[in-house]
Every structure is written in C-alpha cells, then in structure tokens.
Scaffold this motif. Structure first.
Motif, PDB file in Angstrom:
ATOM      1  N   ALA A 223       7.299  -5.076   1.950  1.00 52.91           N
ATOM      2  CA  ALA A 223       7.606  -3.712   2.376  1.00 52.91           C
ATOM      3  C   ALA A 223       6.459  -3.031   3.096  1.00 52.91           C
ATOM      4  CB  ALA A 223       7.997  -2.881   1.162  1.00 52.91           C
ATOM      5  N   ASP A 224       6.821  -2.038   3.951  1.00 51.80           N
ATOM      6  CA  ASP A 224       5.839  -1.127   4.522  1.00 51.80           C
ATOM      7  C   ASP A 224       5.779   0.127   3.665  1.00 51.80           C
ATOM      8  OD1 ASP A 224       5.359  -2.704   6.880  1.00 51.80           O
ATOM      9  OD2 ASP A 224       7.373  -2.111   7.487  1.00 51.80           O
ATOM     10  N   GLU A 236       9.502   8.787  -6.483  1.00 58.43           N
ATOM     11  CA  GLU A 236       8.221   8.686  -5.785  1.00 58.43           C
ATOM     12  C   GLU A 236       8.418   7.878  -4.525  1.00 58.43           C
ATOM     13  OE1 GLU A 236       4.950   7.398  -8.167  1.00 58.43           O
ATOM     14  OE2 GLU A 236       3.478   7.786  -6.594  1.00 58.43           O
ATOM     15  N   THR A 237       7.787   8.301  -3.473  1.00 63.02           N
ATOM     16  CA  THR A 237       7.890   7.518  -2.245  1.00 63.02           C
ATOM     17  C   THR A 237       6.557   7.539  -1.519  1.00 63.02           C
ATOM     18  OG1 THR A 237       8.962   7.395  -0.086  1.00 63.02           O
ATOM     19  CG2 THR A 237       8.927   9.541  -1.110  1.00 63.02           C
ATOM     20  N   GLY A 238       6.233   6.429  -0.914  1.00 67.16           N
ATOM     21  CA  GLY A 238       4.948   6.356  -0.217  1.00 67.16           C
ATOM     22  C   GLY A 238       4.796   5.003   0.441  1.00 67.16           C
ATOM     23  N   THR A 239       3.659   4.793   1.074  1.00 65.46           N
ATOM     24  CA  THR A 239       3.423   3.480   1.659  1.00 65.46           C
ATOM     25  C   THR A 239       3.139   2.504   0.524  1.00 65.46           C
ATOM     26  OG1 THR A 239       1.069   3.829   1.801  1.00 65.46           O
ATOM     27  CG2 THR A 239       2.356   4.498   3.715  1.00 65.46           C
ATOM     28  N   VAL A 240       3.206   1.235   0.834  1.00 68.23           N
ATOM     29  CA  VAL A 240       2.962   0.228  -0.201  1.00 68.23           C
ATOM     30  C   VAL A 240       1.618   0.476  -0.876  1.00 68.23           C
ATOM     31  CG1 VAL A 240       2.561  -2.211  -0.596  1.00 68.23           C
ATOM     32  CG2 VAL A 240       4.388  -1.502   0.891  1.00 68.23           C
ATOM     33  N   ASP A 241       0.602   0.759  -0.050  1.00 64.80           N
ATOM     34  CA  ASP A 241      -0.729   0.970  -0.620  1.00 64.80           C
ATOM     35  C   ASP A 241      -0.739   2.154  -1.561  1.00 64.80           C
ATOM     36  OD1 ASP A 241      -1.561  -1.139   0.769  1.00 64.80           O
ATOM     37  OD2 ASP A 241      -2.601  -0.030   2.361  1.00 64.80           O
ATOM     38  N   GLU A 242      -0.082   3.218  -1.137  1.00 66.76           N
ATOM     39  CA  GLU A 242      -0.079   4.417  -1.968  1.00 66.76           C
ATOM     40  C   GLU A 242       0.613   4.164  -3.302  1.00 66.76           C
ATOM     41  OE1 GLU A 242      -0.195   7.767   1.599  1.00 66.76           O
ATOM     42  OE2 GLU A 242       1.693   6.852   0.994  1.00 66.76           O
ATOM     43  N   ILE A 309       1.556  14.464  -1.898  1.00 72.38           N
ATOM     44  CA  ILE A 309       0.210  13.949  -2.168  1.00 72.38           C
ATOM     45  C   ILE A 309      -0.480  13.661  -0.850  1.00 72.38           C
ATOM     46  CG2 ILE A 309      -1.112  12.125  -3.318  1.00 72.38           C
ATOM     47  CD1 ILE A 309       2.101  12.259  -4.743  1.00 72.38           C
ATOM     48  N   SER A 310       0.269  13.059   0.076  1.00 74.38           N
ATOM     49  CA  SER A 310      -0.256  12.918   1.437  1.00 74.38           C
ATOM     50  C   SER A 310       0.932  13.046   2.376  1.00 74.38           C
ATOM     51  CB  SER A 310      -0.936  11.550   1.604  1.00 74.38           C
ATOM     52  OG  SER A 310       0.057  10.554   1.738  1.00 74.38           O
ATOM     53  N   ASP A 311       0.729  12.865   3.668  1.00 74.95           N
ATOM     54  CA  ASP A 311       1.826  13.006   4.618  1.00 74.95           C
ATOM     55  C   ASP A 311       2.952  12.023   4.319  1.00 74.95           C
ATOM     56  OD1 ASP A 311       0.894  15.087   5.957  1.00 74.95           O
ATOM     57  OD2 ASP A 311      -0.077  13.930   7.577  1.00 74.95           O
ATOM     58  N   THR A 312       2.590  10.908   3.746  1.00 77.08           N
ATOM     59  CA  THR A 312       3.604   9.890   3.495  1.00 77.08           C
ATOM     60  C   THR A 312       3.925   9.740   2.023  1.00 77.08           C
ATOM     61  OG1 THR A 312       1.792   8.318   3.497  1.00 77.08           O
ATOM     62  CG2 THR A 312       3.092   8.461   5.522  1.00 77.08           C
TER      63      THR A 312
END
Lengths: 356, 308, 341
Positions: A223-224, A236-242, A309-312
């Motif tokens: 996933a991205d 919760e939603t975010g980039t994989v890293d987040e 938490i952040s833009d993404t």
C-alpha cells in the motif's frame, strides 16, 4: 495527484430479521490516480461492504446505500441506475475476490469467462476477444496460455485461478481495481507471488488499487496509504509510514500489537480484548471504547471527530484532544514500530523509491 | 470414460440377470395357474394347457428354457391371447405409453424449470410462494385424483375434452396433465433449490462485477449451472412416469403397456407380467446409465474425474 | 475528510478522565443459548405451512379414529334401498353451492325419491353403505399401513445404514453391494411382484412397501454417520476414551436423528400413495375392508353419475398427502437451516 474516486459520508445498511444492521456508518475516503489504498480492519468492520458499495454490488434487498456519495469521473455511483453501473463495472472499476476456488464459474472455460467482459464492454468479436484473453493470461503469468484458455477452472491450482481472476478484472484496462482480500485464501508463497503480480501490473497499467485486507503484513508490502476501519467507520488514515511508525488510534495500536513478526516473543503479542460491537445497535460515543484500555468518559458519550495529525494523517480518537492525558502506545508496540523500521527496507523489494 | 461405461454396462447386465431370475422364481411362487379360475375349462383341459405351456416341467428346466429364450429376445407367449408372443404384444402396446410418457416428461420439465426459475429469481415474493404452493400440491395430490377431477369437471360437466380413449391429440391432454403435474412439481422444487444455491455462489458476483447484464448473468451463469444437476433426478422421474402411466392408462382407457400390465395381473397372465416387468426394469436401468454418462458429459468437473 | 474539530461543543476536563468499563461484559454472549431441538422447534413453529400440516394431520387422525363411530352405520352394512345417495348434511343442506343437499347431478333429490329420512354426510355407495363411515375407516387403514411401513423402514434402515457406516470396511462393502443391486430394481416392480405372491391384504401391503422402502433410509443414515464419524468432535470423544456405545448414543444418533425424522416424514405420504396405487392396479385391500385408495378406485366406475363416491375420499387423501409433505418440508427447514433459502 488527481483524485479519481471519492467516497463521501457513505452509509450502508442491511435489513435483517434482527433489525437494521448499520454496516457502514459514514465512511469518507478518496483514491488517487495510480496509488494503492489499503483498507484494514477485522471481519465485520465494513471494509468489504464499502468496496461492494463502490461496485454497486450491494444485494438489494436486504442491503441499501442509505446516504452518501461515491464520486467517480464526476458522477455519483450511488445514484446510478443498474444499467449505467453495468457499463462501469468491469470496464472502469473491477474487482477481484477472496476465494479463487469459488469465484470462477466451474462449468465455463476460463477463456470464455475472460472474453465475456471484453465482448460486452469493448465490443470485440469472438476471435479478437479470444486472442486478447490469451494475451491476458500471458500477462498474468500463466504458462501455455494457448492451451490453458480453453480449460476449466478445476484444472488450475489456487494461485493460478487467482491469476485468472485478475486477468478477468484487468481485461478492459480498468481505472480502479478493488482487491477484496485477494491473498487470504492462498498459501503464503503464492500470496507473495500474487502481490508481486499486482504491483507489477499496476506499474505497467497505471491502475489505482483499493486493497482490502486484515493482514498488516500485506499492507506494508503493497500500500501507499492505509485506512483503518472499525465498526463501519474509518478510525485512522494516513500513509503507510504514518500508520506503521506513528499510529495514533488505540485500535491501530491493537492491530499492530496483534501482528506477529519474527522478532516478537510470545508475551509481546497483544490481543485486542472483546469483539466488535453489534451493528444493529451501535454503542453511543466511540464504538471502540468498550475494548479500549485508554477509554475516557467522553468516549462513552460523544463520538470522536477526525483529528488532523498531518496533511495526510487523521485519526478519530479523543486521545488527540488537547485536554486528553498524554498517552503513549504500549512499550511492545513501540518496540515493534522500531523493528518495523529496521525490517522495512527488506520487505519492499520492487519499488524501494516509493518508501525510501 | 470408455472403461467407466464398460464397467457400468457389465454391472447393468448383472442387475438385469438378477431381476429376470427374481421375476421368474417369484412367478413360480404364485398360487394357482392362470387357467384354474376359468370355470368353463374342465380338469383335463387345464392339464392340456399346462402341458402346452411347459408348466408341468420341473422348475429348473423351466428356468433354463426361460433364460435361454430371454437372451434370444423371446419373452414367451401370452396365456390368454391364443399364444401371441409377449414381444409382439409389448410392441403393440408401447406406442401410446411412450407417447404419453415423453409428452408428460417434456411438458412437466418445461413448466417445472420455468416455475423453479421464477420462484428463485423472485425469491421470497408472492411469485415464489405461489410457485411453491403449486409445487407442494403437485407433489401431494395423487395423479389419479387429478385425473378423476378432470374427467368429471373438464370431461363430463363442461364437455371440453374427451373423457377417455385414445383417438387423437385432444385425448392425450388430460392424461398428460395428470402425469405431468408431479413431474412439474418435482422439477420446480429441485430447480428452485439449485438456482438459489447457484445465486449465492461467488462466481455469480464475479459475473456481475464484469458488468454483465442481469439477463446474461441469469442465463449464462445461473440457469446453466443450476439445470445440470436436474439430470440426476431423471431416474426417479422415469419411475414416477411408469407408475403414472399404469394408473392413468387404466383411468382413461388408453391401450398402452401399463393398461395391459394391469389387466394381466387381473388374469394371472404370467408371461405378460414377467415380460412387462423386465421391460420396465431394462428401461429403468438404461435410463440410470444414460443419466450417469450424460452427467459426466455435461459437467466438466465430473468429465475429467471420470476420464482418469 | 473534512475537519470538524471546530464545531465541537465545550468539553470539560473531567470528561477526559479514564472511564470505568467492565471489560468482562465484552465477552458476554447476548441472548440465551438455544439447544438444537429447541432451536428446531422454534423454527418449525414459525413455519406456517408446517403448522397447517400438523393441524390437518391431527384433525384427520381424530376423524379416522372417531369418524366411524359418529353415526350409527357400520362400514359393511349394506342396504340396497338406500344405494347411491348423494351427500346430505343437516344444516348445510340449505347452502346450495356446497352440493350437500342430497340432490344428484340430474337434479333429482335422491333422498325424496327413495324415501330415505336419514342423513348420509358423504352419501352412500352402490350397496347402500355409508360413505362417511367407509371413508374414515379407509383413512384409518391407509394411515395404519403408512405408519407401519414407515416404522419398518425406520427400524431396518437405521440398523442397516448404521451398521454399514459404523463398522465400515468389509461389512460396509458387502452391505453396500447388496443395496446397489436392490437399487437397480425399480421399487414399483418389486412391490407388485411381492403382492402378487402373497394375497393382497393389509399385512402383505405393509411388507411390500417395506421391502424397498428401507433402502432410502439406510443410505441416508450411512451417509450421515460416515460424515459424522470423521468429524473432530467424535474423534475428540474417542480420544477421551469414549466407548462405541457412548459415541453412538451421545454423538451419532442425536446428530443423525434430524435426518431420520425428515426421511420418515416423507416416507409416510409415499406409502399412502403407493397403497392407493396398488388398489388401482387391482392389488389393494380386498372388500369388505376398504382403504382410501380402494374406495376411490371403486368410485371411478360410476364417476360420471355419482362423483361424490370419488370426491370425498379424494379430498381426504389429498389433504393427508399435502399435510405430511408440508410437515416434512417444515421439519427439513427446521433441522437444517442451511438448506433453507
């Protein structure tokens, strides 16, 4: 990046003898061109229902889309007629399913099953469709496609069948591919092959993928971005890293904590206590509160909004409110997050640059 | 596949031998001879008749003669009809029975499939319940009751169709309906269950996800797959048809094999009873074999398993 | 994904105190647990068809038991003075369309014509016998034959299938070969041959029906037991040292019982039909005894003039068949919800 799909405040309910089951209760998500969005959650969290709603495949009755919009190419899929949906299904948006053993028609050759979509959407003649079917079989890595095309599903192994299912889904170069737990029913070694195939094809064809799974290991692999679902909502939603390095929702912690990896010892596996709520009568406040060791009084009264938490990166938990006590994720999970960081580069094989 | 059919044919022959022997010995156990209840015959005449038809030979001799003749296709001669051969009589009588059987099977299957498909597609609606009520009635109400009601109302009271005999198409309508009712009901119920089963399968969702029209999904994927197992109930179906013709031919005075069989029972005409019994048995055994082979051909999963 | 943080009401500090949540509640199972039988009964009760079927069976059984005693006529009492009377029921005789006024199809009031003052609720037959008494007497015999045949099927079938599956191996092999041969013979033929040999009568009909009837039951029981035998809960029980008897009694029988009951339920209408069928081909009950089948068969000879002789027994046999089929369907749905769609 261009948003090609946007789901706004989606509500899906099923009318059963026990009452109305609110399977999806206000989901918001979007999908960008060429990206892979993973929707993660336990069984019954509404992830499959969300994807079926996008496809317009909610069986009605008993199911119905109560509210919300599914915007695709400027049109609302939720309000489309069955006929309009049929022209989109399989050509613009397609889907692959969990169990390759049952998702192919046993009395029809795989070639015919691939050709059906091509004949319907691209108006190919039978011979054209057949040669395209052979190309597709080759594309998804099936050896001897010329002979395989006229064989029946039971002559294929599980992994090969899933490749056929993928070939059917990709036949008309769809813009969106929804993969509903496509590797769950497969052996681990085959799982890796199928994931690699999907990544490969995505690169070649530029398809956007919605990947539904309960397996965070798979998520890290493909996933991205990630959306974590619980009780019909995205928590919760975010980039994989987040999501992997900076998870904010206690449920996400729980999911990460219950995922075994090579370097976790037994006592570090943390099970989430209890089971998901009954969606005929969802609890007041935060649906996760009864299973949440960090639950606060407000959780039992008011539903948490999405905190940015952040833009993404967004999470729906009162713990992010300024008045909430500062809570750290459990030690084991923190340790795991570090472990994840160190093991990650080896997990990503093909497109290291994306996460690099 | 060839070896499989070969094996089946052998076991079919064995079954047939057993039935033939069983029929023969059971007939020998019957009380009385066919001639002793006809008052006009004297004791010596009866003796003469017994002599003529070999009924005084020891049973094993009779058995061997019977079985040998059987393999020559000779089922013996009728006791009652001046020594006409059983084979000839069956040949004469088979026409109306076969016609009635096929017509009932055809009509029953068509209506049964339609009813079952409609019930499944309109699951849990008025149409579904209606179809299933018709099906329960069709299975429950005996064919002779249906026949009787039709004879009285349609035939006698309203005078729409001939009450009995076998002299043209309109004479076949009521007997056909009486027999086809059970066929329709059985197939409708079976088809409905199969349809619902198939409709719940994942591959139907796959087909829908391809963007096929609902009609295409129903015809190409659902009905096709659901109707394959129908073949498996064709065996019991044929038995039901045989039972049906026995009674219905009686009621409508149709000169078929069933009517002959029943009248032979009344007159103890052993060769005809035995001959018809064997004929029905062969029919049944062959149908079962054909059904199994056909099923293998139609369903690719079994086709391959059988070929190994 | 809009931000809705701003629209929140004022939140007090104490709302952010830890909540007392009894986590043990999470593991509680909502709703009372129901056993297999209780659950099946609950589903059966909800099935309208099955309930109708049960009511019909009860009513017809009561009539079969008490019906013949409800008037003074006996089933074999002949009186040609009152032969072939249509049905006449006190009270209902004035409701024209019911046809219960003693008027035959030619419009003649046969009671008046023959000077009969009594009422014959289902009319009389060609010997002047009371049809009401005969029909219920016949129902009694038809039901008796069907129940007896079903009982024999049940005993032989369960024993045969159970032994075959439970012991397996050579025993199973031999028993199954026998069944294979029997299945190859159309049951119709066997039944007819059987009755030809023994004089037609209640006992020989019961035996003839049982000769082939048990095979279906044996196959179902064998299939079920084979399936269950290899299931893990049976294995678990064996691992814990359970004896054969205990495995059969505690695990196999309760789990097969549902199937057995369903099969028996469908055997009964089948037997009723075959008994009637035998009457039609001249192998049924001999007079003066009567079954539903033989009464209908007799009536056929004068159907055109005296339809009442066929009509009433036909209604009874049809109701009986419908009722047993409905209950059978209901039981199948109740015991095996998977089959229900």
């Amino acid at each position: 990046m261009e948003k090609i799909l946007e789901v706004k405040d989606l509500h899906v309910s099923f009318d059963t003898f026990g009452g109305e089951v609110k399977a999806v209760r206000g989901v918001n998500l979007h999908l960008e061109k060429g990206e892979t969005l993973a929707i993660v959650g336990e069984s019954g969290s509404g992830k499959s229902v969300t994807s079926k709603a996008i496809m317009g495949l909610i069986p009605n009755p008993p199911g119905r889309i109560k509210e919300g919009e599914i915007l695709f190419g400027g049109k609302d899929l939720a309000k489309m007629s069955e006929k309009e949906l049929q022209s989109i299904r399989g050509s613009e948006i397609s889907m692959i399913f969990q169990d390759p053993m049952t998702s192919l028609n046993p009395t029809m050759t795989v070639g015919k099953q691939i050709m059906e979509g091509l004949i319907k959407h691209q108006r190919l003649s039978k011979t054209e469709a057949k040669s395209r079917a052979i190309e597709l079989l080759k594309l998804v890595g099936i050896p001897n496609p010329d002979t395989r095309v006229s064989q029946y599903p039971h002559q294929f192994s599980g992994g090969m069948r899933q490749r056929v299912v993928i070939a059917i889904a990709l036949a008309c170069n769809p813009r969106i591919l929804i993969a509903d737990e496509p590797t769950t029913a497969l052996d681990v070694t085959i799982q890796a092959q199928i994931l690699e195939l999907l990544r490969d094809l995505q690169e070649k064809m530029g398809t956007s993928i919605i990947f539904i799974t309960h397996d965070l290991g798979v998520v890290a692999n493909i996933a991205d971005r990630v959306a974590v679902m619980y009780a019909g909502k995205i928590v919760e939603t975010g980039t994989v890293d987040e999501i992997f390095y900076n998870p904010q929702h206690p449920y996400t912690w729980g999911l990460l904590g219950s995922m075994p990896s090579l370097d976790t010892s037994e006592e570090e596996l943390i099970a989430i206590p209890g089971s998901p709520p009954d969606l005929t009568d969802p609890p007041k406040g935060d649906a996760f509160a009864p299973r949440n060791p960090y639950a606060m009084k407000i959780d039992t009264e008011l539903e948490p909004p999405l905190f940015k938490i952040s833009d993404t990166h967004y999470a729906a938990t009162w713990l992010l409110h300024e008045k909430a006590p500062k809570v750290e994720p459990p030690e084991a999970i923190k340790k795991r997050m570090k472990g994840m960081a160190s093991s990650k580069p080896t997990m990503v094989t093909k497109d290291g640059e994306r996460n690099g | 596949m060839g070896r499989y059919i070969g094996g089946r044919v052998v076991s079919m022959l064995v079954t047939f031998l057993i039935i033939a022997s069983l029929t023969f010995f059971l007939m020998k156990l019957l009380p009385g001879t066919p001639f002793n209840n006809q008052e006009k015959m004297s004791e010596s005449q009866i003796q003469q008749m017994n002599e003529k038809y070999g009924l005084n030979d020891p049973v094993p001799v009779q058995y061997v003669t019977y079985m040998t003749n059987l393999f020559k296709g000779d089922l013996g001669v009728s006791f009652q009809q001046d020594g006409r051969s059983v084979t000839t009589i069956i040949g004469e009588r088979i026409g109306p029975s076969a016609y009635l059987g096929f017509q009932s099977l055809l009509i029953g299957t068509i209506f049964g499939l339609l009813l079952g498909i409609i019930a499944a597609l309109k699951h849990n609606t008025f149409l579904d319940y209606g179809s299933m009520i018709i099906a329960v009635l069709g299975i429950s109400i005996p064919s002779f009751v249906i026949a009787g009601m039709m004879q009285y109302w349609v035939g006698v009271k309203w005078g729409m169709l001939p009450v009995a005999y076998w002299e043209g198409f309109e004479y076949t309508i009521m007997p056909t309906i009486a027999i086809a009712a059970a066929v329709t009901a059985t197939i409708a119920r079976f088809m409905r269950t199969e349809m619902l089963e198939v409709l719940g399968q994942d591959y139907i969702t796959t087909a829908k996800a391809k963007g096929l029209t609902s009609t295409a999904v129903v015809i190409k994927h659902t009905i096709r797959n659901a109707s394959i197992p129908i073949i498996t109930i064709m065996g019991p179906m044929v038995v039901a048809l045989m039972t049906g013709t026995l009674v219905i031919e009686q009621i409508f005075v149709i000169p078929g094999l069933g009517e002959k069989f029943v009248s032979s029972i009344m007159t103890n005409d052993f060769p005809i009873i035995m001959g018809t019994t064997l004929f029905f048995s062969i029919l049944f055994i062959v149908v079962i074999l054909v059904v199994d082979v056909l099923y293998g051909i139609v369903d690719p999963r079994i086709r391959l398993a059988g070929g190994k | 994904m809009s931000m809705r943080q701003e629209q929140l009401p004022d939140l007090t500090d104490d709302m952010f105190q830890p909540a007392d949540i009894d986590s043990s509640k999470n593991e509680e199972i909502a709703g009372e647990s129901t056993g297999f039988w209780k659950d099946a009964w609950r589903r059966l009760r909800k099935n309208l068809g099955a309930i109708i079927g049960i009511v019909i069976i009860v009513v017809l059984s009561l009539l079969a038991i008490f019906g013949p005693m409800m008037n003074e006529y006996s089933y074999h009492e002949q009186d040609l003075m009152r032969a072939k009377l249509p049905a006449k029921v006190p009270g209902l005789e004035n409701v024209g369309f019911l046809g219960l006024n003693g008027v035959d199809i030619r419009g003649v009031d046969q009671y008046e014509a023959k000077g009969v003052d009594e009422y014959f609720w289902f009319g009389t037959d060609e010997f002047g016998r009371d049809q009401w008494t005969r029909v219920w007497q016949g129902t009694r015999i038809s039901l008796f034959i069907a129940l007896a045949a079903a009982f024999i099927d049940f005993v032989i079938g369960v024993a045969y299938g159970g032994i075959s599956a439970f012991y397996g191996g050579r025993v199973d092999n031999i028993l199954q070969r026998i069944i294979e041969v029997l299945v190859g013979i159309p049951n119709l033929i066997l039944i007819i041959l059987f009755i030809l040999i023994f004089e037609p009568g209640i006992l020989s009909i019961i035996l003839a029906l049982a000769v082939t009837g048990w095979i279906g039951m044996a196959r179902i029981v064998r299939g079920q037991v084979l399936k269950l035998k290899n299931q893990e809960f049976v294995l678990a029980s064996r691992t814990l040292g359970a004896s054969d008897g205990r495995v059969i009694g505690r695990h196999l029988i309760p789990n097969v019982l549902g199937q057995i009951i369903i099969t028996t339920m469908f055997t009964i209408p089948n037997a009723i039909f075959f008994e009637a069928f035998l009457s039609f081909i001249g192998l049924g009950i001999r007079p003066p005894e009567a079954s539903l089948g033989s009464i209908i068969n007799n009536g056929f000879s004068s159907l055109q003039i005296y339809p009442h002789l066929v009509l009433y027994p036909s209604i009874v046999i049809s109701l009986l068949m419908i009722a047993f089929n409905l209950v059978g369907d209901g039981l199948r749905d109740a015991f095996d919800p998977k089959l229900r769609k």
